[in-house]
Design a protein around this motif. Sequence first.
Motif, PDB file in Angstrom:
ATOM      1  N   GLN A   1     104.646 -29.046  59.939  1.00 18.03           N
ATOM      2  CA  GLN A   1     105.885 -29.677  60.067  1.00 18.03           C
ATOM      3  C   GLN A   1     106.718 -29.967  62.211  1.00 18.03           C
ATOM      4  O   GLN A   1     106.852 -31.288  62.184  1.00 18.03           O
ATOM      5  CB  GLN A   1     107.264 -29.442  59.892  1.00 18.03           C
ATOM      6  CG  GLN A   1     107.119 -29.022  57.974  1.00 18.03           C
ATOM      7  CD  GLN A   1     108.261 -28.415  57.579  1.00 18.03           C
ATOM      8  OE1 GLN A   1     108.682 -27.417  57.140  1.00 18.03           O
ATOM      9  NE2 GLN A   1     108.346 -29.485  56.539  1.00 18.03           N
TER      10      GLN A   1
ATOM     11  N   THR B   1     109.798 -21.372  56.457  1.00 19.15           N
ATOM     12  CA  THR B   1     108.949 -21.558  57.275  1.00 19.15           C
ATOM     13  C   THR B   1     108.589 -20.513  58.161  1.00 19.15           C
ATOM     14  O   THR B   1     109.154 -19.815  57.971  1.00 19.15           O
ATOM     15  CB  THR B   1     109.760 -23.308  58.311  1.00 19.15           C
ATOM     16  OG1 THR B   1     110.750 -22.179  58.540  1.00 19.15           O
ATOM     17  CG2 THR B   1     109.493 -23.944  57.399  1.00 19.15           C
TER      18      THR B   1
ATOM     19  N   ASP C   1     112.228 -18.947  59.402  1.00 16.38           N
ATOM     20  CA  ASP C   1     113.139 -19.948  58.090  1.00 16.38           C
ATOM     21  C   ASP C   1     114.546 -18.966  58.340  1.00 16.38           C
ATOM     22  O   ASP C   1     114.603 -17.475  58.163  1.00 16.38           O
ATOM     23  CB  ASP C   1     112.556 -20.035  57.075  1.00 16.38           C
ATOM     24  CG  ASP C   1     112.504 -20.788  56.453  1.00 16.38           C
ATOM     25  OD1 ASP C   1     113.239 -21.480  56.604  1.00 16.38           O
ATOM     26  OD2 ASP C   1     112.228 -21.002  55.600  1.00 16.38           O
TER      27      ASP C   1
ATOM     28  N   ASN D   1     105.480 -24.881  56.861  1.00 13.76           N
ATOM     29  CA  ASN D   1     105.639 -24.531  55.336  1.00 13.76           C
ATOM     30  C   ASN D   1     105.227 -23.724  54.980  1.00 13.76           C
ATOM     31  O   ASN D   1     103.773 -24.710  54.496  1.00 13.76           O
ATOM     32  CB  ASN D   1     106.663 -25.831  55.533  1.00 13.76           C
ATOM     33  CG  ASN D   1     106.987 -25.233  53.839  1.00 13.76           C
ATOM     34  OD1 ASN D   1     106.694 -24.932  52.833  1.00 13.76           O
ATOM     35  ND2 ASN D   1     108.297 -26.491  53.434  1.00 13.76           N
TER      36      ASN D   1
END
Length: 209
Positions: free
Chosen positions: A166, A201, A33, A196
């Motif tokens: 996701q 993430t 992320d 997530n």
Amino acid sequence: VVRGYLGVYIQNITPELAQSFGLSQPNGALIGDVSPGAPGAKAGLQKGDVVTELNGQKVLQANDLRNAISQTAPGTTVQLQVLRDNQTKNISVTLGELPNTPTDEEAKPNEEGNGSGLDGVQVEDLTPAIAQQLQLPESTTGVVVSSVDQSSVAADSGLTRGDVIQEVNHKPVSTVHQFKQAVSASKSGPVLLLVNRGGRTLYLAIEGH
């Protein structure tokens, strides 16, 4: 002590993740992320990038990158070599100052697992109400894990109830139907999930499915 700040969330690369990203060796720091507006984001770093070198020095694991960045003064420009879609890119990043709530943390999925992958995993569509319960923005997309059999490979790999899946193998999924289609379309090898968890993430590779 003032520490340098990149603003990315990094994780070690397991052999399963290496296979999923087409890497010959499980070396480097995988970006799970990127904090919006942070130095890494401004420089163009993306989730899924694998950092392999910092200022010409090899990065073999997440700690190599974390330690080197924290020991570098804010305002310093560093040169990162990253792998993105099997292409090598050189990215210059001017470090910021580490805030009081650091985000250069390490995702800690478990790193073992064998057998059958997404058996024992139940998912449901992510509704705005569930997103709110999980303290995620209502605009969050994906499918939410409603239960995981604790004896399953998915549990061994770190998948837990409340995780929002996701992407499957880099393909966005927003419904249970899309999730099942993407999993069944997976060829042999690990299934790569972008998860997530609490608003951040990270990548999990689930071996066998």
